[in-house]
Design an enzyme around this catalytic site. Structure first.
Site, PDB file in Angstrom:
ATOM      1  CB  ILE A 117      -1.001   0.020   1.174  1.00  0.00           C
ATOM      2  CG1 ILE A 117      -0.342  -0.367   2.516  1.00  0.00           C
ATOM      3  CG2 ILE A 117      -2.130  -0.966   0.866  1.00  0.00           C
ATOM      4  CD1 ILE A 117       0.413   0.712   3.180  1.00  0.00           C
ATOM      5  CE1 TYR A 161       6.087   3.765  14.704  1.00  0.00           C
ATOM      6  CE2 TYR A 161       6.467   4.868  16.809  1.00  0.00           C
ATOM      7  CZ  TYR A 161       5.684   4.066  15.999  1.00  0.00           C
ATOM      8  OH  TYR A 161       4.502   3.568  16.487  1.00  0.00           O
ATOM      9  CE  LYS A 194       3.057   5.134  13.622  1.00  0.00           C
ATOM     10  NZ  LYS A 194       1.951   4.554  12.825  1.00  0.00           N
TER      11      LYS A 194
END
Length: 309
Positions: free
Chosen positions: A80, A177, A181
């Site tokens: 995806i 990360y 996020k």
């Protein structure tokens, strides 16, 4: 899981696509949606914790679980984080079940390093799966829902994105990360504003649960409890809120929001808001700007502590 059909449940008849749904939080979400009557597209690329190819794909196993309990589901193994994979995710929902109502962006992995040791490839890989892996499915779903609206079939569509406490406060050793996020939070706010006209509501969660991505970091605090005790860190604790956000029950006012969810606790996060301010009405000197900044910091609320600091 209870028997599922299209006649009962909070998501009865809805078609839901969940990315990264082969294990952990994604699996829990897929099963929870199915238990509430949804038809589920279970996406998982079947990679390891670091994003490298794994020996098997768990998406089919989750589909088998859903079908064994009377639900309807189909596996999707596309990447995806590519335009083709994201487009085929939406196509899998429409071709198999006739439409798409809810998208849950959940796929992700970790490549943790301190900033001075963080390789460019590790930065790019985490940004790709988390941030690009949210953007592309969201973009293709948005295009589908916009076309539905223009055809006179305004949907009751929902998107649930997955951020993290690391995106809200930062986390030592997780610069890539945390940045990804945090980017998901910005994407959520923009998508909620842009897509509201098409009947789409977009929210995000910042979950804490025991998964492959957290078990080594929180091995002691996230250990499973003894028999009969509440398992506070079970990923299944996060899914009820995700199911509600992905349902028609979440009214038009529920969009552009971020929820922390852990164990039995749900918190609405209030994000960046203007705090104390001083307006001089003319240009500052560096020294005066510094004095003003010190005064403002003295009046401002203390920031949250970075995880691991």
């Amino acid at each position: 899981m209870t028997d599922t059909d299209d006649s009962a449940g909070l998501c009865a008849g809805r078609v839901v696509a969940v990315t990264g749904a082969g294990r952990g939080l994604g699996r829990a979400h897929a099963l929870a949606f199915a238990a509430e009557g949804a038809k589920v597209v279970v996406n998982d690329l079947g990679v390891g914790l670091d994003g490298a190819p794994a020996a098997d794909s768990p998406a089919a196993r989750v589909v088998e679980e859903i079908r064994a309990s009377g639900g309807r589901a189909v596996a999707h193994g596309g990447d995806i984080a590519t335009p083709e994979g994201a487009a085929s995710l939406v196509a899998a929902a429409v071709d198999t079940f006739g439409r798409l109502d809810t998208l849950v962006n959940n796929a992700g992995f970790l490549r943790d390093r301190m900033l001075v040791n963080l390789a460019e490839d590790d930065w790019d890989a985490v940004m790709r799966v988390h941030l690009k892996g949210h953007f592309l499915p969201l973009q293709h779903a948005a295009a589908y829902w916009r076309a539905e609206t223009k055809a006179g079939r305004t949907p009751t569509a929902r998107v649930v994105n997955t951020s993290s406490g690391a995106g809200l406060l930062g986390s030592v050793g997780q610069g890539n990360y945390s940045a990804a996020k945090a980017g998901i939070l910005g994407l959520t706010l923009v998508a909620a504003a842009e897509m509201k006209r098409y009947g789409v509501q977009v929210n995000a969660i910042a979950p804490a649960a025991r998964t492959r991505m957290t078990e080594s970091t929180f091995a002691e605090t996230m250990a499973a409890p003894g028999e009969g005790a509440f398992d506070a860190m079970a990923p299944e604790n996060v899914s009820p809120l995700v199911v509600w956000l992905g349902s028609a029950a979440a009214g038009a006012e529920v969009t552009g929001r971020v929820f922390e969810v852990e164990a039995g606790r749900i918190t609405v996060m209030e994000g960046w808001r203007a705090g104390p301010t001083i307006d001089k009405g003319e240009r500052w000197t560096p020294a005066d700007a510094g004095e003003a900044a010190r005064e403002l910091l003295g009046r401002a609320a203390a920031p949250g502590v970075v995880y691991g600091a």
